[in-house]
Motif scaffolding. Sequence first.
Motif, PDB file in Angstrom:
ATOM      1  N   ARG A 630      51.429 -94.626 -37.650  1.00  0.00           N
ATOM      2  CA  ARG A 630      51.093 -95.350 -36.421  1.00  0.00           C
ATOM      3  C   ARG A 630      51.772 -96.716 -36.488  1.00  0.00           C
ATOM      4  O   ARG A 630      51.173 -97.724 -36.879  1.00  0.00           O
ATOM      5  CB  ARG A 630      49.585 -95.490 -36.294  1.00  0.00           C
ATOM      6  N   LEU A 631      53.039 -96.723 -36.120  1.00  0.00           N
ATOM      7  CA  LEU A 631      53.857 -97.929 -36.251  1.00  0.00           C
ATOM      8  C   LEU A 631      53.379 -99.006 -35.284  1.00  0.00           C
ATOM      9  O   LEU A 631      52.895 -98.708 -34.189  1.00  0.00           O
ATOM     10  CB  LEU A 631      55.328 -97.592 -35.987  1.00  0.00           C
ATOM     11  N   PRO A 632      53.521-100.273 -35.670  1.00  0.00           N
ATOM     12  CA  PRO A 632      53.082-101.365 -34.789  1.00  0.00           C
ATOM     13  C   PRO A 632      53.964-101.467 -33.552  1.00  0.00           C
ATOM     14  O   PRO A 632      55.086-100.943 -33.504  1.00  0.00           O
ATOM     15  CB  PRO A 632      53.209-102.605 -35.679  1.00  0.00           C
ATOM     16  N   ASP A 633      53.460-102.153 -32.560  1.00  0.00           N
ATOM     17  CA  ASP A 633      54.229-102.367 -31.336  1.00  0.00           C
ATOM     18  C   ASP A 633      55.514-103.122 -31.653  1.00  0.00           C
ATOM     19  O   ASP A 633      55.524-104.062 -32.456  1.00  0.00           O
ATOM     20  CB  ASP A 633      53.396-103.160 -30.324  1.00  0.00           C
ATOM     21  N   GLY A 634      56.584-102.719 -31.006  1.00  0.00           N
ATOM     22  CA  GLY A 634      57.867-103.372 -31.221  1.00  0.00           C
ATOM     23  C   GLY A 634      58.663-102.804 -32.364  1.00  0.00           C
ATOM     24  O   GLY A 634      59.777-103.271 -32.636  1.00  0.00           O
ATOM     25  N   ALA A 635      58.134-101.778 -33.055  1.00  0.00           N
ATOM     26  CA  ALA A 635      58.864-101.167 -34.166  1.00  0.00           C
ATOM     27  C   ALA A 635      60.066-100.400 -33.645  1.00  0.00           C
ATOM     28  O   ALA A 635      59.986 -99.684 -32.642  1.00  0.00           O
ATOM     29  CB  ALA A 635      57.952-100.251 -34.970  1.00  0.00           C
ATOM     30  N   GLU A 636      61.175-100.529 -34.323  1.00  0.00           N
ATOM     31  CA  GLU A 636      62.417 -99.863 -33.938  1.00  0.00           C
ATOM     32  C   GLU A 636      62.881 -98.997 -35.095  1.00  0.00           C
ATOM     33  O   GLU A 636      63.076 -99.499 -36.212  1.00  0.00           O
ATOM     34  CB  GLU A 636      63.485-100.898 -33.590  1.00  0.00           C
ATOM     35  N   ALA A 675      53.639-102.264 -43.177  1.00  0.00           N
ATOM     36  CA  ALA A 675      53.326-101.782 -44.523  1.00  0.00           C
ATOM     37  C   ALA A 675      52.042-100.954 -44.517  1.00  0.00           C
ATOM     38  O   ALA A 675      51.963 -99.901 -45.174  1.00  0.00           O
ATOM     39  CB  ALA A 675      53.202-102.958 -45.482  1.00  0.00           C
ATOM     40  N   ARG A 676      51.040-101.404 -43.758  1.00  0.00           N
ATOM     41  CA  ARG A 676      49.779-100.667 -43.700  1.00  0.00           C
ATOM     42  C   ARG A 676      49.978 -99.296 -43.057  1.00  0.00           C
ATOM     43  O   ARG A 676      49.434 -98.293 -43.525  1.00  0.00           O
ATOM     44  CB  ARG A 676      48.741-101.477 -42.935  1.00  0.00           C
ATOM     45  N   ALA A 677      50.767 -99.239 -41.986  1.00  0.00           N
ATOM     46  CA  ALA A 677      50.998 -97.963 -41.306  1.00  0.00           C
ATOM     47  C   ALA A 677      51.727 -96.976 -42.207  1.00  0.00           C
ATOM     48  O   ALA A 677      51.392 -95.784 -42.249  1.00  0.00           O
ATOM     49  CB  ALA A 677      51.795 -98.201 -40.021  1.00  0.00           C
ATOM     50  N   LEU A 678      52.722 -97.437 -42.933  1.00  0.00           N
ATOM     51  CA  LEU A 678      53.461 -96.541 -43.817  1.00  0.00           C
ATOM     52  C   LEU A 678      52.603 -96.080 -44.985  1.00  0.00           C
ATOM     53  O   LEU A 678      52.695 -94.929 -45.422  1.00  0.00           O
ATOM     54  CB  LEU A 678      54.721 -97.248 -44.322  1.00  0.00           C
ATOM     55  N   LYS A 679      51.759 -96.977 -45.489  1.00  0.00           N
ATOM     56  CA  LYS A 679      50.891 -96.578 -46.594  1.00  0.00           C
ATOM     57  C   LYS A 679      49.874 -95.531 -46.129  1.00  0.00           C
ATOM     58  O   LYS A 679      49.596 -94.554 -46.845  1.00  0.00           O
ATOM     59  CB  LYS A 679      50.177 -97.799 -47.162  1.00  0.00           C
ATOM     60  N   GLU A 680      49.320 -95.712 -44.944  1.00  0.00           N
ATOM     61  CA  GLU A 680      48.377 -94.720 -44.422  1.00  0.00           C
ATOM     62  C   GLU A 680      49.065 -93.371 -44.201  1.00  0.00           C
ATOM     63  O   GLU A 680      48.489 -92.315 -44.491  1.00  0.00           O
ATOM     64  CB  GLU A 680      47.763 -95.231 -43.118  1.00  0.00           C
ATOM     65  N   ALA A 681      50.292 -93.409 -43.698  1.00  0.00           N
ATOM     66  CA  ALA A 681      51.017 -92.152 -43.495  1.00  0.00           C
ATOM     67  C   ALA A 681      51.329 -91.478 -44.826  1.00  0.00           C
ATOM     68  O   ALA A 681      51.250 -90.245 -44.938  1.00  0.00           O
ATOM     69  CB  ALA A 681      52.310 -92.422 -42.719  1.00  0.00           C
TER      70      ALA A 681
END
Length: 704
Positions: A630-636, A675-681
Amino acid sequence: MTKDGGGTDLIPGLDDLPRAPAGKPEKPGRGGKPGAAKKAGKTGRKGARRPAEELPVARVAVDMSLPHLDRPFDYLVPAELDAAAVPGCRVRVRFAGQLVDGFLLERAAESGHDGTLLFLERVTSSERVLTPEIAALVREVADRYAGTFADVLRLAVPPRHARVEAEPVPEAEDREVPAAGAGVWADYPAGPSFLAALAGGRAPRAVWTALPGPGWTAAIARAAAATLSGGRGALVVVADGRDVARVDAALKAELGEGLHVALTAELGPAERYRRWLAVLRGRARAVVGTRAAMFAPVADLGLVVLWDDGDDVHAEPHAPYPHPRDVLALRAHRAQAGALIGGFTRTTDATQLVETGWAHALSAGRDRVRTAMPRVRYVGEDAQLARDAAARTARLPNVAFEAARHALEDGPVLVQVPRRGYVPGIACGRCRTPARCEACQGPLSLASSHAAPYCRWCGRIAGDWHCPECGFFQVRAVVVGAKRTAEELGRAFPGVPVRTSGRDAILERIGPERALVVSTPGAEPPAEEGYRAALLLDGWVLLGRPDLRAGEETLRRWMNAASLVRPQGPVIVAAEGSLPAVQALVRWDPATYAERELAERREAGFPPAARMASLTGSPAAIRELLADARLPDGAEVLGPVPVPVPPGATQAGADALEKERALIRVPRAAGHALARALKEAQGVRSARKAADTVRVQIDPLEPI
C-alpha cells in the motif's frame, strides 16, 4: 553551531519510537505452525516448572528474520533463572519446535496474551549486551530501512565469546580529561565555539569541510577530548582500517592510554569482543572503528563523528543495508549528542543536512583555504596545450611530465590511476572494435606485456583472438591500469623508484625520498611531509561512469588524493577543464559543487532530494510485492527493468539468475511511509511462504 533540537523530515519519526507489541508465542508443533494457547502457568516440556515470583514475564526478541514475525514474544521466567534473566542478556527459547537464540528485552508483571506461555529454556549469558538505547536504535533503524529487528541486531551486537566474557573485569579508570585549547580548530571560524559547546555538554551538529593535509585526525581527537572533558562519550566511524589506525594514534596522543578503544574486523573475534565489552562496561569512553562501530554501546554518548561519508566502503552489504550517516544521525538525535560529519569534500547527503537546518556548515575561510590547498591545473589550461590537439589527448602530457620531473628533485610524486591491473580493456588495433570472449562475451584484458589476452569474466585464455569485424589479430589498449602505468613511468623516469599501491598490496606510508607512487583511488599512502606533486590521470574513466553520483564521487577521489600534496604543490588533473567537478577541484570549493548537485537532483527528483527504494528479484516476485504494498500517495514506480547478468555467469547460470529491478520514488516526507508499506508487503509474502525473495534497499547508493 546548532544546539539540540530542530528535527527535520530528513529523519522522520525520531521523537516517537514505535514500540512493537508483544506477540503470541508459537507452541511447539509440526511445521512451525502456531498452536492453541491457554493461560500462563502450565507445566513445561521438562516437567513442572515454577515461574519467578516477581516480573515473571520476559519479552524476548527471537533471532528470526521473517518479516511477519518481527515483534517480541512473551515467555515465562522460571524461578531458577530469576537472577540470571536480566534485561539485555542472551537467552535460548523454544520457538516453532526449535531451540533458537534471542535477547531478553524487558521483564513484566503480566502478559497481554491470554494463553499458555512457554518457559525460557536457559540464559546463555547474564551479560547485559543489549542496552535499552541500542535496542531502541535497532528498532528505529529496522523500521527506517524496511528491515527486521533481528537483521539489525546481528549488525549491532557481535557474537559471544565465552572465554573473553569470563575474564576478570578490570576496574574502570576514573580519570578526568582536562579541557584543551582549540588546536587545529583555530583554523575554522566556528571551530572554537564548536569545541566549547561539546565541553559544555551541549549538542552542536556540523557538516565539516576539512582543510587539506593530515590535520583531520588531530581535529577529530581534539573534538573527542572536548566531549570527554564534559563528562560524555565519543564515537568515531571511519572508512577502513588504515584510517582507524591514524585516528587511534591521534586519540592516544590526545587522551593517553586506557580511555578509548579501536574496533576493526582485523582484530579477530576474541580481541574485538574484548574491546567491545570494555565499551559496554564503561571502561572505554571513546571508540573509533569502521562501519560496524556505529552501534557501539558508548555510555552517555556526547559526540558522533563520521569521516568521509561519501566513501562507498561505508555501505553495509548485509540486510537491511543501513548507512552510518543515517544511523549516527539517529543516535545523535536520540542521545541529545553532538554530530560531526566531515571530509575533504562534501556529499549531497551532508548538504541536505545543512539545508534542512539539522546541522550547520563548518569550514575555513577562503584565505586560509588558499594557503593550505595545492595548485591545481587541468590538461589544456595553458595556451600551448590549447593549440596542440595531440598534447591534449596524451595520457601523460608535457605539463604533467615536467611537473613530475621538477617535483622528483626533492621528494615523492603521487600518480592516481582509476583502474587496477595492467590493461583492463583492449580493442582491435585497426577498427577499434572492443575485444570480447567467444565463450561468454566478457571483456578481454592483458595481465602483462607478454601475456595472451584473457577474459575478465570466465578466465578463458583467448590467444587466437581475431576481430570479428575486420579479422585483424593485433590489439590496442582501451583502458590502462596501474601496473601498465607504473611500467610506462619507469621507462619515462629511469633511475626513479616506482612503487604501486592497490587492492593486492596497499602501502602504509611513503618516506621523504624521491619516488613515483602509482595508486588506485582510496589506496593512496600518505607521505612524510606530503607529496611534492600529484598526477590525476584518466579522469574520463571516473567521470564517464553510468552512475548518478559519478561527478560527486570523482571529485571526492580527486580531493582525497590532492589533500596529500604539500600546500601550493602542483596537482595536474587529466580531464576537460569546463566540467563542474574539475572547476570545483581547481577552486577547492566542494561545498558550492555539492549545493549545485543537490539543486539539480531536487529538480530531477533523485536522492537525496527524494526517497527511493530498490526492489530486486524475479519478475513474478516483484509484481506480487508491488500488488501487496500500500504505497503512499505520490509514489512513482520506475521499471521494472532486467538486472545485468553478473560477470562470469554461464548461460545456464544467467537463466537461473534472471532478475529484474524496480525503483519506487516518493517525496522525502513520505520516506517513512514507503519503508512501512514495503515492510508490511514483505510480511504478507513471508506469511504466505513465498518461494522467491525480493531484496529491498532504501536509498541505495546506486539506484540507477
